[in-house]
Design an enzyme around this catalytic site. Structure first.
Site, PDB file in Angstrom:
ATOM      1  CG  ASP A  91      -3.163 -11.644  10.040  1.00 30.88           C
ATOM      2  OD1 ASP A  91      -3.890 -10.741   9.580  1.00 30.88           O
ATOM      3  OD2 ASP A  91      -2.677 -11.614  11.198  1.00 30.88           O
TER       4      ASP A  91
ATOM      5  CG  ASP B 145       3.748  -3.476   5.868  1.00 32.80           C
ATOM      6  OD1 ASP B 145       3.509  -2.533   5.072  1.00 32.80           O
ATOM      7  OD2 ASP B 145       2.893  -3.936   6.652  1.00 32.80           O
TER       8      ASP B 145
ATOM      9  CG  ASP C 132      -0.177  -0.266   2.512  1.00 36.60           C
ATOM     10  OD1 ASP C 132      -0.321  -1.354   3.071  1.00 36.60           O
ATOM     11  OD2 ASP C 132       0.607   0.611   2.909  1.00 36.60           O
TER      12      ASP C 132
HETATM   13  N1  SAM Z   1      -0.420  -3.760   7.602  1.00 36.44           N
HETATM   14  C1  SAM Z   1      -0.864  -5.025   7.115  1.00 36.44           C
HETATM   15  C2  SAM Z   1      -1.063  -6.011   8.215  1.00 36.44           C
HETATM   16  O1  SAM Z   1      -0.528  -5.786   9.302  1.00 36.44           O
HETATM   17  O2  SAM Z   1      -1.786  -6.962   7.973  1.00 36.44           O
HETATM   18  C3  SAM Z   1       0.041  -5.509   6.027  1.00 36.44           C
HETATM   19  C4  SAM Z   1      -0.204  -4.639   4.837  1.00 36.44           C
HETATM   20  S1  SAM Z   1       0.569  -4.937   3.368  1.00 36.44           S
HETATM   21  C5  SAM Z   1      -0.787  -4.604   2.328  1.00 36.44           C
HETATM   22  C6  SAM Z   1       0.828  -6.691   3.222  1.00 36.44           C
HETATM   23  C7  SAM Z   1       1.466  -6.940   1.865  1.00 36.44           C
HETATM   24  O3  SAM Z   1       2.262  -8.114   1.890  1.00 36.44           O
HETATM   25  C8  SAM Z   1       0.464  -7.144   0.707  1.00 36.44           C
HETATM   26  O4  SAM Z   1       0.652  -6.137  -0.260  1.00 36.44           O
HETATM   27  C9  SAM Z   1       0.792  -8.530   0.159  1.00 36.44           C
HETATM   28  O5  SAM Z   1       0.601  -8.631  -1.242  1.00 36.44           O
HETATM   29  C10 SAM Z   1       2.242  -8.666   0.560  1.00 36.44           C
HETATM   30  N2  SAM Z   1       2.762 -10.048   0.635  1.00 36.44           N
HETATM   31  C11 SAM Z   1       2.096 -11.150   1.066  1.00 36.44           C
HETATM   32  N3  SAM Z   1       2.904 -12.235   0.992  1.00 36.44           N
HETATM   33  C12 SAM Z   1       4.111 -11.801   0.496  1.00 36.44           C
HETATM   34  C13 SAM Z   1       5.332 -12.445   0.195  1.00 36.44           C
HETATM   35  N4  SAM Z   1       5.488 -13.774   0.399  1.00 36.44           N
HETATM   36  N5  SAM Z   1       6.352 -11.698  -0.289  1.00 36.44           N
HETATM   37  C14 SAM Z   1       6.201 -10.356  -0.476  1.00 36.44           C
HETATM   38  N6  SAM Z   1       5.040  -9.676  -0.226  1.00 36.44           N
HETATM   39  C15 SAM Z   1       4.014 -10.403   0.271  1.00 36.44           C
END
Ligand code: SAM
Length: 286
Positions: free
Chosen positions: A161, A158, A88
């Site tokens: 879950d 960041d 984001d």
């Molecule tokens: N603040 C949020 C929370 O505490 O739940 C997290 C927000 S951020 C949007 C989480 C991001 O991690 C998403 O954009 C998602 O696509 C990314 N993500 C998930 N798995 C991932 C991975 N294995 N490698 C890199 N990015 C990943």
């Protein structure tokens, strides 16, 4: 789950929270996850991934200020930062306020989150995707830390879950790779869930991190839309002192920046490592 203008978060099977929907701005199933951005009367624009609230315009500043400025100011001389996830753009925004940082690398698995956040979450990224110090890489964070030759002073996971693509960011492979990528004196932090309801996740993270780092702990903050009480952030480094920087030193460092935070302050930073006794008792069983 969506029933005529009400969205129910599905993180927990037997309880949870709901949000009324003023308007769905975008909804899609990307290569990696179900993505929805919608507007709520009270919380503003909300990003949800796989049925779980990721971030809301109203309270994102708490989470992003605490995940960025606690490690960055504790370290005190950061030049290179790695953000895993963070699609984001708000973690990029907060990190880029530190003018002494030369390079911020953000590794996000899903380019759709970035592209749609650019369009629908302008207050989150505040244009930081175009900051010349920022390098955006589309990759799985595990793969990146396992293969890169780059080294960093602070790594911020960041992550969502441990569901869907986020699951791999809670593995020993990921933590081992992060340890490898840190410069001496480096710090790793990761969101580690709302500890009252996700205590086992925090314990698992703690046990795995201890295999690779000399000093592992947690700090906390209370973010309203992460339902159920305080959220803990995992902290790992090889120098215990980094977790004990006193308020006076933090104040000096804070005053040397152009930061003007709405949640973070040096006294709260120092006290955020104070944790509930039930949480400390659970860590003792490890
Ligand atoms: N603040 C949020 C929370 O505490 O739940 C997290 C927000 S951020 C949007 C989480 C991001 O991690 C998403 O954009 C998602 O696509 C990314 N993500 C998930 N798995 C991932 C991975 N294995 N490698 C890199 N990015 C990943």
């Amino acid at each position: 789950m969506l029933t005529n203008s009400i969205w129910h978060e599905t993180l927990h099977p037997n309880f949870g929270q709901y949000f009324s929907i003023n308007q769905i701005l975008y909804r899609t199933h990307t290569k990696h996850q179900d993505l929805m951005i919608f507007e709520n009367e009270t919380l503003g624009r909300i990003l949800a991934l796989d049925g779980i609230v990721q971030t809301t315009e109203s309270d994102e500043f708490i989470y992003h200020e605490m995940m960025a400025h606690v490690p960055l100011l504790a370290h005190g001389n950061v030049r290179k930062v790695l953000i895993i996830g963070g699609g984001d753009g708000a973690m990029l925004r907060e990190t880029s306020y530190h003018k002494n940082i030369e390079q911020i690398t953000m590794v996000e698995i899903d380019s759709s989150v970035i592209e749609l956040s650019k369009q629908y979450l302008p207050y989150h990224h505040a244009g930081s995707f175009h900051n010349p110090r920022c390098k955006i890489i589309i990759d799985n964070g595990v793969n990146f830390v396992q293969t890169t030759y780059d080294r960093f002073d602070v790594i911020i996971s960041d992550c969502p879950d441990p569901i869907g693509p986020g699951e791999s960011l809670y593995t020993s492979e990921f933590y081992q790779g992060c340890h490898k990528c840190l410069n001496p004196g480096g710090i790793f932090v990761a969101q580690s869930g709302v500890c009252f309801f996700q205590l086992n996740e925090a314990i698992n993270n703690y046990q795995k991190l201890q295999h690779y780092f000399n000093d592992v702990g947690f700090y906390q903050a209370s973010i309203p839309t992460y339902y159920g009480g305080i959220m803990t952030f995992a902290w790992a480094s090889d120098d215990p002192i980094l977790r004990q920087i006193n308020t006076l030193n933090l104040m000096t460092r804070y005053n040397q920046t152009e930061l003007n935070c709405r949640y973070y302050n040096p006294a709260l930073h120092a006290s955020s490592f104070t944790l509930p006794q039930y949480f400390l008792n659970a860590l003792k069983t490890c």
